[in-house]
Design a protein around this motif. Structure first.
Motif, PDB file in Angstrom:
ATOM      1  N   PRO A 188       0.906  -0.817   0.381  1.00 31.96           N
ATOM      2  CA  PRO A 188       0.122   0.104   0.716  1.00 31.96           C
ATOM      3  C   PRO A 188       0.758   1.624  -0.317  1.00 31.96           C
ATOM      4  O   PRO A 188       2.219   1.049   0.226  1.00 31.96           O
ATOM      5  N   ALA A 189       0.011   2.522  -0.150  1.00 32.12           N
ATOM      6  CA  ALA A 189       0.671   3.861  -0.022  1.00 32.12           C
ATOM      7  C   ALA A 189       1.748   3.830   0.775  1.00 32.12           C
ATOM      8  O   ALA A 189       2.706   4.796   1.154  1.00 32.12           O
ATOM      9  N   ARG A 190       1.022   3.655   2.206  1.00 30.99           N
ATOM     10  CA  ARG A 190       1.801   3.684   3.615  1.00 30.99           C
ATOM     11  C   ARG A 190       3.099   3.318   4.020  1.00 30.99           C
ATOM     12  O   ARG A 190       3.684   3.558   4.116  1.00 30.99           O
ATOM     13  N   ALA A 193       5.742   5.518   3.790  1.00 28.69           N
ATOM     14  CA  ALA A 193       6.490   6.572   4.968  1.00 28.69           C
ATOM     15  C   ALA A 193       7.849   6.382   5.291  1.00 28.69           C
ATOM     16  O   ALA A 193       8.162   7.363   5.903  1.00 28.69           O
ATOM     17  N   THR A 194       8.047   5.706   5.330  1.00 30.26           N
ATOM     18  CA  THR A 194       9.425   5.544   6.203  1.00 30.26           C
ATOM     19  C   THR A 194      11.178   6.148   5.833  1.00 30.26           C
ATOM     20  O   THR A 194      11.365   6.358   6.055  1.00 30.26           O
ATOM     21  N   TYR A 199       4.572  11.777   1.335  1.00 30.24           N
ATOM     22  CA  TYR A 199       4.804  10.325   0.458  1.00 30.24           C
ATOM     23  C   TYR A 199       4.243  10.255  -0.784  1.00 30.24           C
ATOM     24  O   TYR A 199       3.674  10.160  -1.460  1.00 30.24           O
ATOM     25  N   ARG A 200       2.830  11.180  -0.534  1.00 33.59           N
ATOM     26  CA  ARG A 200       1.833  11.734  -1.297  1.00 33.59           C
ATOM     27  C   ARG A 200       1.901  12.539  -2.487  1.00 33.59           C
ATOM     28  O   ARG A 200       1.233  12.295  -3.394  1.00 33.59           O
ATOM     29  N   THR A 201       2.640  13.282  -1.872  1.00 35.06           N
ATOM     30  CA  THR A 201       2.778  15.136  -2.997  1.00 35.06           C
ATOM     31  C   THR A 201       4.535  14.714  -2.796  1.00 35.06           C
ATOM     32  O   THR A 201       4.310  15.695  -4.135  1.00 35.06           O
ATOM     33  N   ASN A 202       5.124  14.232  -3.083  1.00 34.01           N
ATOM     34  CA  ASN A 202       6.708  14.392  -2.971  1.00 34.01           C
ATOM     35  C   ASN A 202       7.045  13.940  -3.673  1.00 34.01           C
ATOM     36  O   ASN A 202       7.137  12.093  -3.219  1.00 34.01           O
TER      37      ASN A 202
END
Length: 236
Positions: A188-190, A193-194, A199-202
């Protein structure tokens, strides 16, 4: 008139004249010395020498010349000593060797300065690419790949093909069926986050995670690209 064959008797030499002249000179010298003593010009036990003004001037000139020469020699000696000290400090034997070493050191410093300038320019290019990642993510990816040791054109081309197939390099891309997200299509997208909460915009955060995943799972982009092509539907 004498007969031309008549022999002329040799003249007698007067041997007493040189002795008389010597005695006269000795007497005059003694008289002068006695007069000098009597008039207190010199002491009773000291010989006197009268020096003319011309001789005194020559003596002064000689003294000045000697002083100048001594000063010059001292300065030259200091210069030579400094050069010898510099040579000795470097363990060399001649001034020529010292000069050669100095030139070599100067060339080495110039090379270091050139390398530092090139490194600084690469860093500026890196920062420009990263700052412009949303508009040109591929250039930013090329910069980030060097951090992983992937510097060849072939690895770059494999990565371009892989992420073109996954997201077409759109940082906002989302798979409606699986929920995979971003340029690297993290599922998944999360997971991304590491590498950053943005992470959703960069796109930089997304690509850093994607390269880490490729390296851990496949070793390099070309291996990942080959695997992607071999699967149907495509995934890596």
């Amino acid at each position: 008139r004498r007969n031309r064959h008549e022999t002329t008797p040799p003249r007698k030499r007067h041997r007493g004249r040189p002795f008389l002249a010597g005695a006269l000179a000795l007497g005059l010298g003694a008289s002068g010395l006695a007069y000098a003593k009597a008039t207190n010009i010199i002491g009773a036990d000291t010989a006197a020498f009268v020096v003319g003004s011309g001789v005194a001037a020559q003596t002064d000139e000689l003294a000045r010349a000697t002083t100048v020469d001594t000063t010059y020699r001292a300065a030259a000696s200091v210069s030579r000593n400094e050069r010898r000290t510099a040579i000795a400090a470097t363990g060399l034997r001649t001034a020529k060797e010292l000069e050669a070493k100095q030139k070599k050191e100067a060339a080495k410093q110039a090379e270091k300065a050139r390398e530092a300038a090139e490194k600084a320019e690469r860093e500026r290019e890196r920062q420009r690419a990263i700052a412009n990642a949303k508009e040109d993510p591929k250039s930013a990816a090329r910069v980030l790949m060097a951090d992983q040791g992937w510097t060849s054109d072939s690895q770059y081309n494999c990565l371009v093909n892989l992420w073109t197939g996954e997201s077409d390099w759109r940082w906002w891309a989302e798979n409606q069926s699986s929920g995979a997200y971003g340029i690297a299509q993290s599922l998944p997208a999360r997971k991304m986050a590491t590498f950053g909460s943005d992470y959703r915009t960069n796109p930089i955060t997304q690509m850093k995670w994607g390269m880490w995943y490729i390296k851990m799972s496949y070793g390099n982009p070309c291996n990942a690209w080959s695997t992607w092509q071999a699967r149907s539907p495509h995934w890596y």
